[in-house]
Design a protein around this motif. Sequence first.
Motif, mmCIF file in Angstrom:
data_model
loop_
_atom_site.group_PDB
_atom_site.id
_atom_site.type_symbol
_atom_site.label_atom_id
_atom_site.label_comp_id
_atom_site.label_asym_id
_atom_site.label_seq_id
_atom_site.Cartn_x
_atom_site.Cartn_y
_atom_site.Cartn_z
ATOM 1 N N LEU A 50 11.040 -8.734 20.364
ATOM 2 C CA LEU A 50 10.959 -7.658 21.351
ATOM 3 C C LEU A 50 12.103 -6.681 21.185
ATOM 4 C CD1 LEU A 50 9.823 -9.476 24.621
ATOM 5 C CD2 LEU A 50 8.540 -7.814 23.293
ATOM 6 N N LEU A 51 13.309 -7.224 20.970
ATOM 7 C CA LEU A 51 14.473 -6.347 20.832
ATOM 8 C C LEU A 51 14.367 -5.496 19.581
ATOM 9 C CD1 LEU A 51 17.179 -5.495 21.990
ATOM 10 C CD2 LEU A 51 18.264 -7.331 20.672
ATOM 11 N N LYS A 52 13.864 -6.089 18.491
ATOM 12 C CA LYS A 52 13.715 -5.346 17.245
ATOM 13 C C LYS A 52 12.699 -4.221 17.396
ATOM 14 C CE LYS A 52 12.398 -5.905 12.388
ATOM 15 N NZ LYS A 52 11.900 -6.859 11.350
ATOM 16 N N THR A 53 11.609 -4.511 18.110
ATOM 17 C CA THR A 53 10.537 -3.535 18.249
ATOM 18 C C THR A 53 10.854 -2.472 19.288
ATOM 19 O OG1 THR A 53 8.941 -5.253 17.640
ATOM 20 C CG2 THR A 53 8.075 -3.257 18.655
ATOM 21 N N PHE A 54 11.405 -2.904 20.423
ATOM 22 C CA PHE A 54 11.650 -1.985 21.529
ATOM 23 C C PHE A 54 13.112 -1.542 21.629
ATOM 24 C CE2 PHE A 54 7.730 -4.084 22.710
ATOM 25 C CZ PHE A 54 6.995 -3.084 23.321
#
Length: 378
Positions: free
Chosen positions: A2-6
């Motif tokens: 999630l952190l990588k994508t968002f």
Amino acid sequence: MLLKTFGWSFAITVVGLALAGVLWGWQGLAIVGILSVLEISVSFDNAVINAGILRKMNAFWQKIFLTVGILIAVFGMRLVFPVVIVAITAKLGPIEAVKLALNDKAHYQELVTSAHPAIAAFGGMFLLMIFLDFIFEERDYKWLSWIEKPMAKMGKLDMLSVIIALVALLVTAMTVATNVAHGGGDKTATVLLAGVAGLITYLVVGGISGYFEGKLEEDEEEGEDDDEAVATPATKGAGSALGLAGKAAFFLFLYLEVIDASFSFDGVIGAFAITNDIFMMALGLGIGAMYIRSLTVFLVRKGTLDDYVYLEHGAHYAIGALAVILLVSIKYEINEVITGLIGVVLIGLSYASSVVRNRREGKPGDSAGAKPEVASGV
């Protein structure tokens, strides 16, 4: 994951809200936050549609969509587009239109609102064609089979979607366009012209991208059938496939941008109910657009459309609903909350149906196979 994508979306949210607080105080910060939520809720179905197309692109064009595409989405549609509309409507130069937006915000809002019939007709027809072509196509999976089976049979008639779209445009022009609240008066000619322009844009951009995509698939099949991989003809075929991939991806990119623009119309117009400051509007809607891009990446990386096969159905039904709402909004004001909720409900129902199907067939929520990777950039 999630952190990588968002990650970029989170970072831009923090910076954007902080900038809004510094420039416009607590009131400005609240307005920008509300606009961001509005954009996300209204355009959630856009992410599903984008993901369905983005997964067909190679890593380079995915990166283009996530970098150049977001610049077009944020600055082009959320900042430049309203100014261009005012310049065309009021027959002003671009500099005069910007001055009007900064110095006479009430008149600026009035001019943008008066252009709503043309904007809604263009976007409504473009989105309606997307929905009709989807519903008339024979598909392996059917969500609402009682609708989709007869529609697929009817879709065997050539140009049926175009005929229905033109009939819908004529009905719109002869009913809701005859006495328009936005700008007042009879907008029949304006709606007809803008609607035909939207239809032509869909046919040209979608047709060209579909042509090159089909040629690419044919070329790849020929390459697979060729046993002499190192022979000169095979080498030539590989070079041709690479060139066609670039053309196909380019027109798919254009197609995606026009789709994004069509989805943006109601958000941009609806934002004037909250503020008529173009910079607050661009910042708030831009933050929301970043999350839509990140959600698109998430769907592609997780292979969500492969795991939950009815999601695309729900998104296309939401597109059909949005197309109708845009055409109806030429005369009648429709709250953006209703527009957003319809899309969320339809996608939510299609997701639930997909989960039920997976459980019935004993399939896990996440496929075990590798997922198609998307270029990082958001």
